[in-house]
Scaffold this motif. Structure first.
Motif, short mmCIF file in Angstrom:
data_model
loop_
_atom_site.label_atom_id
_atom_site.label_comp_id
_atom_site.label_asym_id
_atom_site.label_seq_id
_atom_site.Cartn_x
_atom_site.Cartn_y
_atom_site.Cartn_z
N SER A 116 0.84 -1.19 0.00
CA SER A 116 0.00 0.00 0.00
C SER A 116 0.88 1.25 0.00
CB SER A 116 -0.98 0.01 1.18
OG SER A 116 -1.98 0.98 0.98
N LYS A 117 0.28 2.41 -0.05
CA LYS A 117 1.01 3.67 -0.17
C LYS A 117 0.82 4.50 1.10
CE LYS A 117 0.61 6.12 -4.00
NZ LYS A 117 0.06 7.09 -5.00
N PRO A 118 1.92 4.85 1.79
CA PRO A 118 1.79 5.69 2.99
C PRO A 118 1.45 7.13 2.63
CG PRO A 118 4.09 5.25 2.52
CD PRO A 118 3.30 4.43 1.54
N PHE A 119 0.90 7.85 3.59
CA PHE A 119 0.43 9.21 3.31
C PHE A 119 1.57 10.14 2.92
CE2 PHE A 119 0.95 9.33 8.01
CZ PHE A 119 1.77 10.45 8.15
N TRP A 120 2.79 9.88 3.40
CA TRP A 120 3.88 10.78 3.05
C TRP A 120 4.27 10.65 1.57
CZ3 TRP A 120 4.42 7.60 7.47
CH2 TRP A 120 5.01 6.35 7.26
N THR A 121 4.03 9.50 0.97
CA THR A 121 4.26 9.38 -0.47
C THR A 121 3.28 10.25 -1.24
OG1 THR A 121 5.16 7.15 -0.25
CG2 THR A 121 4.34 7.78 -2.42
N THR A 122 2.02 10.25 -0.82
CA THR A 122 1.03 11.12 -1.45
C THR A 122 1.42 12.58 -1.27
OG1 THR A 122 -0.73 9.51 -1.06
CG2 THR A 122 -1.41 11.78 -1.46
N CYS A 123 1.91 12.94 -0.09
CA CYS A 123 2.37 14.31 0.12
C CYS A 123 3.47 14.67 -0.87
CB CYS A 123 2.88 14.48 1.55
SG CYS A 123 1.60 14.47 2.82
N GLY A 124 4.44 13.78 -1.03
CA GLY A 124 5.53 14.05 -1.95
C GLY A 124 5.06 14.22 -3.38
N GLU A 125 4.09 13.41 -3.79
CA GLU A 125 3.56 13.51 -5.14
C GLU A 125 2.87 14.85 -5.38
OE1 GLU A 125 2.63 8.72 -5.73
OE2 GLU A 125 1.02 10.13 -5.20
N GLN A 126 2.36 15.46 -4.31
CA GLN A 126 1.65 16.73 -4.42
C GLN A 126 2.53 17.93 -4.06
OE1 GLN A 126 -1.50 17.07 -5.57
NE2 GLN A 126 -1.56 14.87 -5.97
N GLY A 127 3.84 17.68 -3.88
CA GLY A 127 4.75 18.77 -3.59
C GLY A 127 4.68 19.29 -2.17
N VAL A 128 4.19 18.49 -1.25
CA VAL A 128 4.09 18.88 0.15
C VAL A 128 5.26 18.29 0.92
CG1 VAL A 128 2.71 18.71 2.27
CG2 VAL A 128 1.59 19.10 0.07
N ALA A 129 5.96 19.12 1.67
CA ALA A 129 7.14 18.67 2.41
C ALA A 129 6.75 17.70 3.51
CB ALA A 129 7.86 19.87 3.01
N SER A 130 7.63 16.73 3.77
CA SER A 130 7.38 15.80 4.87
C SER A 130 8.70 15.35 5.48
CB SER A 130 6.58 14.58 4.39
OG SER A 130 7.22 13.93 3.32
N SER A 131 8.70 15.25 6.80
CA SER A 131 9.80 14.67 7.56
C SER A 131 9.23 13.52 8.38
CB SER A 131 10.45 15.70 8.49
OG SER A 131 11.09 16.72 7.75
#
Length: 702
Positions: free
Chosen positions: A180-195
């Motif tokens: 499955s896909k974690p939410f931080w991958t979706t953030c990255g695809e949308q240009g949202v920074a994540s740590s």
């Protein structure tokens, strides 16, 4: 959540550290420095492009962001009943403030209730059958032996070489089995920074447009999930393997001077292990010891750990870099000291333990070396009484402080997007100190029951203090979610389902006769999975979640026809429900769930056929967890590991606090990922089965 079975049984092949993937270490500091300079230059040149791309992607977001920044603070194992108790007593004012200003609810956990499962659901928004993590362990379909459920070593690597030097890039030598896909991958695809800092089941690290430091299942330099070494002068401590570690005898090297060899990774051609030398000169009267370990000199007194000691295990031109800590455990004769598991050195990782690969290097340069082992608190060293309770607490809080520095650096330098972190001390300390809450706990026999009786109360107070300091870093458009993956209960008695299966005709040993009554297993005797007759065995267990049927065509030696599996499953469920504990005077099992009744996802067949819900106070025993068969079905748990959560999930919910009010009245772990995306104005992927806690709840049908 800490490891619940002997780490030695979960060995990942140690040659991975000096074979495929060891090129970063072989290249040494020069290669990392060169890569760092290049990456810095590229990052500087690409900065304007990244800004433009993020602006474009932000404009494409279907919803308007409801928060500038979302911080998820994971406090593994924080229990809602204990939290409410100490909030009401005024000892947790910051969580009480969140409860009053935003909201607090028990958070539904996963089936089963354990950290690798729960945090995978937290990340992906799906149940275990959607992300493929059902336990710490799974079973090998060929050998029936327990194997790690989340990570496996690949049989080949596509890493490129420059002469003898492996280059960055190519396949990671390990494979992450979480799907499955974690939410931080979706953030990255949308240009949202994540740590993403130390979220369990992130090894090897996800490849996405963000930063991540791996956690649970990162091995030590020996390829295990954590193997300590205990050295002692000749005397009462026997040498050899012990659960979770090695005991080694020192050799005299002069007056009051001792010498030993600290083991590291296996040699590449199977000819033993690599070692580094350790020498120590002891002044027992002054309670001081002068060490030299792989060329590093340091002095230790009583009750203190060394700093992280860098080590280099050399084999020809190959190098494997690690770090360890040392603590004297006894100054009086025979002198003894403890060496922590040799962690992968974050400055010279043999393979990536972060995303991007240089992120661990940057963190170590900023804050100093830090624990990289997935399960960094050495629970087995305390179980085996190699270290004492104070040494364990010192270690746990030192690891906690390292993670705090990493978190607050992210809070200071990342003004938007998502920051997600998990702290483990709340889990590990409850596991090892729960007995202090119950004077009659079986694990108290022969151990201190007074000195650390407030350890768990102090743990909750310190967790609350952390929440307060995080709140002080937040702005008016920042949202904080404080989450735990499960709660906690006492672990007083262990259940060996394999013993029950044998006694009831579902499991046979190779030594068991084909006809007639089975001989009783002698008291104290343990049979391993390799001693089981799989051609006759119909049901078995390993891990902590439930049990499996030995189905023909699925397991190599399966003997249960697939068309009979459902009836057999229901038969066993009916017999095990309400399993009595003759000595405890109650029932050990409250409920059982067939996999097809609770798992709708595509990976259901990879999980246990039946999930077992133990009554609070009970859990799978230490032997059954690794597939072993013993004489007793139910027995006392006498180890320091005295609290747990691998029981009926309905009895061990986690917690959810927020500084913003939310609508959900019965939230569960599946809801966190869609809630984060909802707050950031991002689309929630269709595969997620949870829903945002901030969305109005659907009306109930009359």
């Amino acid at each position: 959540m800490a490891l619940l079975v002997p780490p030695a049984s979960l060995t990942v092949l140690a040659p991975a550290y000096i074979g495929p993937g060891a090129g970063f270490a072989l290249g040494g500091s020069f290669l990392f420095a060169l890569a760092g300079i290049g990456l810095a230059a590229v990052a500087l040149l690409a900065w304007p492009v990244r800004v433009v791309v993020r602006m474009i992607r932000a404009r494409r977001r279907p919803g308007r962001a409801k928060a500038r920044r979302v911080v998820t603070l994971g406090l593994d194992g924080l229990d809602p009943i204990l939290a409410r108790k100490w909030m009401d007593a005024g000892q947790m004012p910051n969580l009480a403030r969140l409860k009053a200003e935003g909201g607090f609810r028990p958070l539904g956990t996963t089936w089963p209730a354990m950290s690798p499962v729960g945090w995978s659901t937290f990340a992906t928004g799906v149940d275990p059958s959607g992300h493929n993590i059902f336990d710490f362990l799974n079973r090998d379909m060929v050998t029936h032996l327990p194997i790690l459920s989340s990570t496996r070593l690949k049989t080949h690597s596509t890493r490129r070489h420059l002469g003898p030097v492996p280059l960055p890039g190519g396949d990671h030598p390990f494979e992450l089995l979480r799907r499955s896909k974690p939410f931080w991958t979706t953030c990255g695809e949308q240009g949202v920074a994540s740590s993403v800092l130390r979220i369990p089941i992130t090894f090897p690290p996800d490849r996405f447009a963000g930063r991540q430091l791996s956690a649970m299942c990162v091995p030590d330099l020996r390829g295990t999930q954590g193997t300590f070494t205990h050295f002692s002068a000749p005397g009462e401590d026997p040498a050899g393997r012990t659960t979770g570690g090695d005991r080694r005898t020192l050799e005299a090297a002069g007056p009051d001077t001792w010498r030993g060899e600290l083991p590291g990774p296996d040699r590449s051609h199977g000819s033993g292990v690599q070692t580094v030398a350790v020498t120590v000169k002891v002044d027992a009267s002054a309670r001081r010891a002068e060490f030299e370990l792989d060329g590093n000199r340091f002095t230790l007194g009583e009750h203190e750990y060394s700093e992280w000691i860098p080590l280099c295990f050399c084999e020809g031109r190959r190098r494997a870099y690690g770090i360890c800590k040392v603590r004297v455990t006894r100054f009086e004769a025979p002198f003894a000291f403890y060496v922590s598991p040799v962690n992968i050195d974050p400055l010279h990782p043999a393979f990536p333990i972060s995303q991007p690969a240089h992120f661990s290097l940057a963190l170590a340069r900023l804050h100093g070396r830090f624990a990289t082992l997935g399960l960094a608190e050495d629970t087995w060293a305390l179980n085996e009484r190699v270290i004492d309770e104070q040494a364990f607490l010192d270690q746990a809080w030192a690891n906690h402080a390292e993670r705090e520095r990493q978190l607050f650096h992210a809070l200071d330098h990342q003004p938007d997007g998502v920051i997600s972190v998990v702290f483990d001390a709340t889990d590990r300390i409850q596991h090892m100190f729960f007995r202090y809450l119950e004077p009659d706990h079986p694990a108290n026999a022969g151990k201190d029951t007074e000195r650390h009786k407030d350890a768990i109360a102090q743990l909750y107070t310190r967790a609350d203090d952390l929440v307060g300091r995080v709140l002080a870093k937040l702005g008016p458009r920042d949202v904080l979610l404080v989450v735990s993956d499960h709660g906690f209960k006492s672990f007083r008695r262990g259940v060996n389902l394999n013993a029950w299966f044998r006694r009831n005709g579902y499991l046979y040993l190779k030594s068991d006769p084909v006809f007639g009554p089975l001989p009783q297993i002698p008291v104290g005797t343990r049979y391993e999975a390799t001693d089981v007759d799989w051609t006759r065995t119909r049901a078995y267990t390993n891990g902590l979640a439930g049990f499996y049927l030995n189905i023909a065509g699925r397991e190599r030696n399966g003997c249960v026809p697939p068309e009979e599996a459902l009836a057999l499953k229901r038969e066993i469920i009916d017999q095990l429900r309400g399993l009595p504990d003759p000595a405890g005077g109650g029932e050990a099992v409250t409920e059982l769930w067939a996999g097809e009744d609770i798992y709708p996802g595509p990976y259901r067949e990879n999980g246990p056929d039946v999930i077992v819900g133990y009554k609070p106070g009970y859990r799978t025993d230490w032997d059954a967890a690794v597939g072993a068969v013993t004489d007793l079905i139910v027995s006392d748990n006498t180890r320091s590991w005295s609290g747990d959560h691998c029981m009926d999930p309905r009895q061990v919910p986690g917690v959810l606090f927020s500084n913003r009010s939310f609508a959900a009245t019965r939230p569960d772990l599946r809801d966190i990922a869609p809630s984060v995306l909802d707050l950031l104005g991002l689309p929630v992927p269709r595969h997620m089965t949870g829903r945002s806690i901030f969305a109005p709840e659907p009306e109930q049908a009359p």
